[in-house]
Design a protein around this motif. Structure first.
Motif, short mmCIF file in Angstrom:
data_model
loop_
_atom_site.label_atom_id
_atom_site.label_comp_id
_atom_site.label_asym_id
_atom_site.label_seq_id
_atom_site.Cartn_x
_atom_site.Cartn_y
_atom_site.Cartn_z
N LEU A 136 33.72 38.38 33.97
CA LEU A 136 35.05 38.75 33.49
C LEU A 136 35.03 39.09 32.01
O LEU A 136 35.63 40.08 31.57
N VAL A 137 34.34 38.27 31.23
CA VAL A 137 34.23 38.54 29.79
C VAL A 137 33.62 39.92 29.57
O VAL A 137 34.14 40.73 28.80
N ASP A 138 32.52 40.19 30.27
CA ASP A 138 31.84 41.48 30.11
C ASP A 138 32.76 42.64 30.48
O ASP A 138 32.78 43.68 29.81
N THR A 139 33.52 42.44 31.54
CA THR A 139 34.45 43.49 31.98
C THR A 139 35.43 43.84 30.87
O THR A 139 35.61 45.01 30.52
N PHE A 140 36.09 42.82 30.34
CA PHE A 140 37.11 43.09 29.32
C PHE A 140 36.48 43.61 28.03
O PHE A 140 37.03 44.51 27.39
N ALA A 141 35.33 43.06 27.68
CA ALA A 141 34.66 43.51 26.45
C ALA A 141 34.28 44.98 26.56
O ALA A 141 34.47 45.76 25.62
N SER A 142 33.82 45.33 27.76
CA SER A 142 33.39 46.73 27.94
C SER A 142 34.56 47.69 27.85
O SER A 142 34.39 48.88 27.58
#
Lengths: 461, 450
Positions: free
Chosen positions: B360-366
């Motif tokens: 989830l973190v990676d998704t939003f960061a991307s």
């Protein structure tokens, strides 16, 4: 209040579970000789020699808790039992004090709980947070089993982890600005939770009562039902029937008067029906059997004494939709808010057990266990009767209320403990009206109950 | 508060309001309805602004399902665990249940403070190096319940501070017990509560130099909802602050087992904490016990009220009077959780949720969004600058059928944020990430920040 002050004050009220001679704060299992159950004492640390240098926060102690006169009654009884065992490690102590169920839970019920436990390890069977009000199937089963034709529905029922916990949650709903009345004698949680909430005013040592509590005296003379014309109006009336500790069940006629009294005064009855299934005769099992009760009463109940769930923890509270505060606001709505905020539901495994209790097989099994304890009660009643005591209760409840006229009940408790190694509960622990009586509980293995009766006969013959 | 109505004629000399009030009551009884009791509603409950946050989220989910019965709703809202409990643990609970049907295995009332073996195991597992005794550990049926029991202990006359944003039970229980004063619409805050704002600007730790003294400081670390784990240095500051002010910290360590770095897992790792702190914790997010109900509270013997009275004594009294112990079956499960095998199995589940959080973190960061948390806690805290969180919540729900939690539910400091919880089956988390990417990538949503 300084630590030393508190130490000496609580020693005057010898029933304090808190401070004994300075000793380390320790939970109870010093007594390794106790075979199955550990005693339930907690001793607080007292460090008078360090008091002067010990860091203190600047947070004041809650003045309400300071009003409590001693430890809660049952841990105190447990503490005395443990102390007795220390003194007489070979004594065969028989516990007829705390209303502690002893007989195993029927298989049909524990199997359901085991099944639910196993299911929690599976994808299909795993469940996380449940509804705070309880699982739907259980609420429905409670409604149909206990309130079938009384117009109480599933949504009026909230599942709890026991009546004692719900009593405090109800107190949180009511807040500190209400007045309350209790039967005298009665189960100490009503008074103690009231003190903690700040409803009660100060303890008046000379009369052994809290200033703002209305004590409704229940005696053999008034058939263990208060003379309502002498009772002042209070907002809340706690009423337990069959009564703990006297064992007295209120009759339909008496409860009708109580409901009318509450209606006339605009009061709310909190009706504790934890022992309803012990009733032998035609007395009402639920306050909602009385017409009009839905507008004045809440009913709380428990699986503890029905299914031996004292450790499993399950109960329920009924708050009818018709019950309204003075401004028309539904009491059930506020109770729901408390349940959602201060609680997170009873254990799902316990609830699975509760559902099994209410199956036809489960109900039958529960009745058998209840019948067993009732037979114990009969034996105890007969024993005290034969010894010439005035004995009350025992017909409709698992408690026997024995009169010891003119005697201090803690003294009688101590004498019985010393001379027969039997733990009972002193009547004064249930209120000033309990002085002069002893409560003997009927929970125990049959052979222990028979042995206890032999010892009573020996002592009092 | 009371409905005004036509007065019946009453004697003069009584205030108009009283007359109206009395007449309203008399009118009701005269009408023979007897509908209302004469018991006043608890004014504290009137001060609560809405429903408790999480039932409100549930309600919205149900409404959404009614509107879109075929939607595949993914719940990343309420922090509800989803993965099965490891077998060793559920087996021990099943065995305990079976044993209750036998003469040797039957147990009635347990100690209100908890089973001794469990108390010992908790002390040894979580507090070994900080010398917390088993007698200072009180087993509960969960932190939410113990928060209210602590409020009963503390009473209505203490002042509290909370992190802003924070778990809503601290504020709500404070309002209920009568500490909080009135709600102020303008600020979205209760008059008597001190809100310690947390944000990226202060590294999610309040500036204690400008924080007024309160009696009690509720402090959750790793924090729900921001996911921030306070550093050792920060917690030392907090303990020193409490000491200087004579305050008591109620430290919520429910997510300590999610910590990935060397942030402290217990307040008692900080020297001096035993004289200023209570710690609450839970098996819920640790072992998937959200429905089983088990937790604990640590009250050190050294913690004293201003008069020198030990707090532990009063907490014990509350526990003995207002509670009757956690379910013995749940406690048996708890003990199994703390066995080496049990703990290892649970770690695997925690790691599973942490991997979800990472996705989830990676998704939003991307997507170029400011995202916090997700490293030391199972919550991801996403900033949508300039937005109102309930609007973002609704937009996400409508467009992707994903339930989240609007940040303002955790306090005014959460207004522009959304909390996404990492509890869920892997494939659903991946699906959710994909849906969110579609919604939030350039030009497709009013909530994108550049």
């Amino acid at each position: 209040m300084s630590l030393m002050n508190n130490l000496s004050n609580s020693m005057i009220y010898s029933s304090s579970s808190a401070f004994l001679a300075p000793t380390s704060f320790n939970s109870r299992t010093h007594n390794v000789s106790v075979p199955l159950k550990s005693p339930r004492i907690v001793k607080c640390i007292a460090t008078p020699q360090e008091e002067q240098t010990a860091y203190k926060t600047k947070v004041s102690r809650n003045a309400n808790i300071a009003k409590l006169q001693a430890g809660y009654l049952f841990p105190e009884v447990a503490r005395r039992r443990a102390a007795h065992l220390l003194k007489y490690p070979n004594a065969q102590v028989i516990s007829l004090g705390i209303g502690e169920t002893t007989e195993p839970i029927p298989d049909v019920i524990t199997s359901a709980m085991a099944k639910r436990s196993h299911a929690l390890s599976t994808l299909e069977g795993y469940s996380g947070y449940g509804a705070e009000q309880g699982e739907k199937a259980l609420r429905a089963a409670l409604a149909s089993t206990f309130y079938g034709n009384l117009g109480i529905e599933e949504e009026d029922i909230v599942v709890s982890d026991g009546a004692k916990c719900d009593i405090s949650r109800l107190q949180i709903v009511f807040g500190s600005n209400v007045t309350m009345a209790v039967q005298d004698p009665s189960y100490p949680a009503y008074v103690d939770s009231s003190v903690i909430m700040g409803q009660t005013g100060h303890f008046l040592k000379d009369v052994e009562r809290f200033a703002n509590i209305e004590y409704m005296r229940c005696t053999p003379e008034n058939g263990f039902f208060p003379n309502l014309s002498n009772v002042a109006r209070t907002d809340i009336i706690f009423f337990c029937s069959p009564n703990n500790p006297t064992g007295a069940p209120a009759t339909r006629e008496q409860l009708t008067r109580l409901v009318q009294f509450a209606k006339d005064n605009g009061s709310i009855i909190v009706y504790d029906s934890a022992y309803a299934l012990y009733i032998s005769d035609e007395n009402p099992r639920s306050i909602f059997e009385i017409p009009g009760a839905k507008e004045v009463a809440i009913e709380t109940a428990s699986f503890s004494k029905y299914a031996g769930f004292t450790g499993v923890r399950l109960g329920w509270t009924v708050v009818p939709k018709q019950l309204l505060f003075s401004d028309g606001f539904r009491v059930a709505k506020d109770f729901n808010r408390i349940v959602c905020t201060c609680f997170n539901g009873a254990s799902n495994i316990s609830q699975a057990g509760g559902l099994a209790c209410l199956s036809p097989e489960g109900l039958e099994a529960m009745q058998e266990v209840i019948g067993f304890y009732k037979e114990n009660t009969k034996i105890i009643v007969e024993t005290f009767n034969s010894l010439g005591f005035k004995v009350y209760g025992g017909q409709n409840a698992p408690y026997v209320w024995v009169h010891f006229p003119g005697r201090n009940s803690w003294d009688v408790f101590t004498e019985i403990l010393k001379k027969t190694h039997i733990v009972t509960t002193p009547g004064s622990g249930f209120g000033p009206g309990g002085e002069g009586s002893i409560r003997v509980s009927a929970f125990g293995h049959r052979e222990n109950v028979l042995e206890a009766c032999r010892r009573f006969k020996h002592l009092y013959n | 508060m009371y409905k005004l109505s036509a007065c019946s004629s009453m004697a003069c000399g009584i205030s108009l309001q009283t007359m109206v009030l009395n007449s309203w009551k008399v009118r009701n009884y005269k009408q023979g309805s007897g509908r209302c009791t004469n018991v006043p509603r608890n004014v504290n409950l009137e001060k609560l602004q809405n429903n408790y946050l999480f039932p409100e989220i549930s309600k919205r989910e149900l409404q959404h399902l009614e509107k879109y019965p075929n939607a595949k709703v993914i719940s990343l809202g309420i922090g509800d665990t989803t993965e099965p409990i490891p077998e060793k643990i559920s087996l021990s609970m099943a065995n305990y249940a079976h044993a209750l049907s036998t003469a040797e295995g039957y147990r009635g009332y347990g100690a209100e403070q908890g089973n001794q073996a469990l108390r010992k195991a908790i002390a040894e597992t979580f507090y070994k190096d900080v010398a917390i005794k088993d007698t200072e550990v009180f087993v509960s049926d969960g932190s939410q319940c113990d928060i209210s029991r602590l409020q009963l202990l503390l009473g209505s006359k203490v002042t509290i501070s909370v992190q802003d944003p924070s778990f809503p039970a601290y504020i709500d229980s404070s309002v209920i017990i009568g500490q909080a004063g009135d709600f102020q619409d303008k600020t979205g805050k209760y008059q008597n509560i001190e809100y310690m704002q947390l944000g990226p600007q202060n590294n999610f730790f309040p500036d204690l130099r400008i924080t007024p003294r309160t009696d009690i400081i509720f402090f959750c670390s790793p924090n729900n909802p921001t996911g921030h784990a306070a550093t050792r240095k920060q917690l030392q500051q907090l303990v020193d602050f409490a000491r200087d002010n004579g305050s008591i910290i109620v430290f919520d360590s429910a997510y300590s087992t999610y910590i990935s770095d060397d942030s402290p897992k217990s307040i008692f790792e900080i020297p001096g904490a035993k004289e200023v702190a209570i710690e609450i914790s839970s098996f819920s997010k640790f072992a998937g016990f959200t429905g089983v109900r088990l937790g604990w509270t640590v009250v050190p013997e050294e913690l004293l009220f201003s008069g020198g009275f030990p707090v532990i004594h009063d907490f014990n009294r509350i526990v003995c009077t207002c509670f009757n112990g956690a379910s013995n079956i749940a406690q048996a499960g708890g003990l199994a959780c703390l066995s080496p095998e049990g703990f290892q199995a649970i770690r695997a589940v925690i790691d599973y949720y942490k991997e979800n959080a990472k996705i989830l973190v990676d998704t939003f960061a991307s997507l170029g969004l400011e995202v916090y948390g997700g490293v030391n806690a199972p919550y991801v805290w996403v900033h949508f600058p300039g937005s109102k969180s309930w609007n973002v919540f609704t937009e996400i729900l409508e467009k992707t059928h994903i339930i989240t939690v609007p940040g303002s539910g955790f306090g005014p400091g959460g207004t522009e944020y959304i909390r996404i919880s990492a509890f869920g089956q892997r494939e659903l988390v991946i699906e959710a990430s994909w849906r969110l990417e579609k919604l939030l990538s350039k030009g497709k949503s009013p909530f994108l920040t550049v």
